[in-house]
Design an enzyme around this catalytic site. Sequence first.
Site, mmCIF file in Angstrom:
data_model
loop_
_atom_site.group_PDB
_atom_site.id
_atom_site.type_symbol
_atom_site.label_atom_id
_atom_site.label_comp_id
_atom_site.label_asym_id
_atom_site.label_seq_id
_atom_site.Cartn_x
_atom_site.Cartn_y
_atom_site.Cartn_z
ATOM 1 N N ASP A 124 37.282 46.725 42.236
ATOM 2 C CA ASP A 124 38.606 47.627 42.633
ATOM 3 C C ASP A 124 39.662 47.054 43.739
ATOM 4 O O ASP A 124 40.087 47.851 44.326
ATOM 5 C CB ASP A 124 38.063 49.082 43.082
ATOM 6 N N LYS A 175 42.660 43.103 41.391
ATOM 7 C CA LYS A 175 42.788 41.755 40.649
ATOM 8 C C LYS A 175 43.741 42.000 39.607
ATOM 9 O O LYS A 175 44.280 41.134 39.166
ATOM 10 C CB LYS A 175 41.369 41.462 40.029
ATOM 11 N N GLY A 188 37.917 48.678 34.965
ATOM 12 C CA GLY A 188 39.309 48.485 34.640
ATOM 13 C C GLY A 188 40.239 47.940 35.745
ATOM 14 O O GLY A 188 40.018 47.743 36.901
ATOM 15 N N HIS A 189 41.571 47.628 35.391
ATOM 16 C CA HIS A 189 42.576 47.364 36.184
ATOM 17 C C HIS A 189 43.755 48.268 36.019
ATOM 18 O O HIS A 189 43.902 48.708 34.869
ATOM 19 C CB HIS A 189 42.956 45.960 35.646
ATOM 20 N N GLN A 200 34.542 42.850 37.258
ATOM 21 C CA GLN A 200 34.001 43.306 38.435
ATOM 22 C C GLN A 200 34.256 42.278 39.802
ATOM 23 O O GLN A 200 35.327 42.017 39.776
ATOM 24 C CB GLN A 200 32.483 43.715 38.525
#
Length: 452
Positions: free
Chosen positions: A38, A41, A65-66, A248
């Site tokens: 988190d 990225k 998720g991004h 991650q």
Amino acid sequence: MTGAARGFRVGSGLPRAAAWKGLVTMPAIVIVGAQWGDEGKGKATDLLGDSVDYVVRYQGGNNAGHTVVIGEESYALHLLPTGVLSETAVPVIGNGVVIDPAVLLTEIDELRARGVSCERLLISANAHLIMPHHIALDKVTERHLGSARIGTTGRGIGPTYSDKAARMGIRMQDLLDPDILRQKLDLVLREKNQVLTKVYNRRGIDASAVCAEYLGYFERLGGYVADTGLIVNKALDEGKMVVLEGAQATLLDVDHGTYPFVTSSSPTAGGACAGSGLGPTRITKVIGIIKAYTTRVGAGPFPTELDNAQGEWLRKTGMEYGVTTGRERRTGWFDAVIARYATRVNGITDYILTKLDVLSGLDKVPVCVAYEVGGSRHDEMPMTQTDFHHARPVYEYLDGWWEDISAAGEFGDLPRNARAYIRALEDMIGAPVAAVGVGPRRDQTLRLRPLL
């Protein structure tokens, strides 16, 4: 003399010797999280998106998720690489990713509804599929662990990677042959249904129904499936730029993270090679993404965690809620020890520091520079999980700033103390900061040095 006799590389039109001397091939760039995830990225990859030709997701599943903010639009991506938001880059789901096809199709449909094309998407034929028995087993085993649970998302990622290592996995290419798919499912479910029904008292899974369901998914996904390792290698040979994007982060790596509170794959830079089909000599730059403070989702040790009003302030100010799960993230001050570790494990050449704006309004900004374990100081990561679990942060306090920095256009626009904070972190983490995020939008990033 024929082209083959002269040693031409297929698709390049130039002699192999030229490529070997570095006159043709381009380096691949790895984007890696340097904390527990988190860190931003997705935004970092998106910043490079218009400059690169391919963005390859190399590990993880839809348990991460991004979030990418472009103008007033916010996009939450779970399986799709952030390159899908670029008008030119080719997004690639590499062989190291585990795919829930229903989730992937939903994500594609949602982006299409918002005017984002996914037609350039490529999916590795070697990527493993998350099957219904993986999801069922993930949920029941985590529940069975009780207080010893790891904190998985229950989406089947861990069991899928376990079956991959046990050579019991089902890959995207298996959907090309319905007979092979059925044979593999019958074999796997012979064991999995025994576990589900007799150990956990759950209903077994019907192989015929699963075959029909997944072949239906393949009717829509089949056109995206390709030999992505070959394609990406050829792209590098042709002088194209490739970014490798993890899900991650370093401290969640199955080998180098805070085991067992980790993911089931390798988000570190080394995992980028295995998860994409590129050799290690292709990579010459590793960009680490690090937040100006620290967060973590799920169980596991977290030395700088703030279980108090300050932690809640960081959570609300930084909007620290999971992109995929919506779970509240645990929050804490910047930890230079794990950052130094990430620099070493990944070979990080440059950092992007995100969310600096969240720290505005503090008189003093604490930074963890070492740990105290059993009366001894540790400037580096403790060797054992037991010591790390008992680590207590040793803080230095840097002068804070009160100004709103979200409108800063360049490094010199930042308050003096904010600039000093960045330079101090650079000295602590062992690599230069190339860019600083001062807000969530694409245009709220200050570039201190070239990234490419």
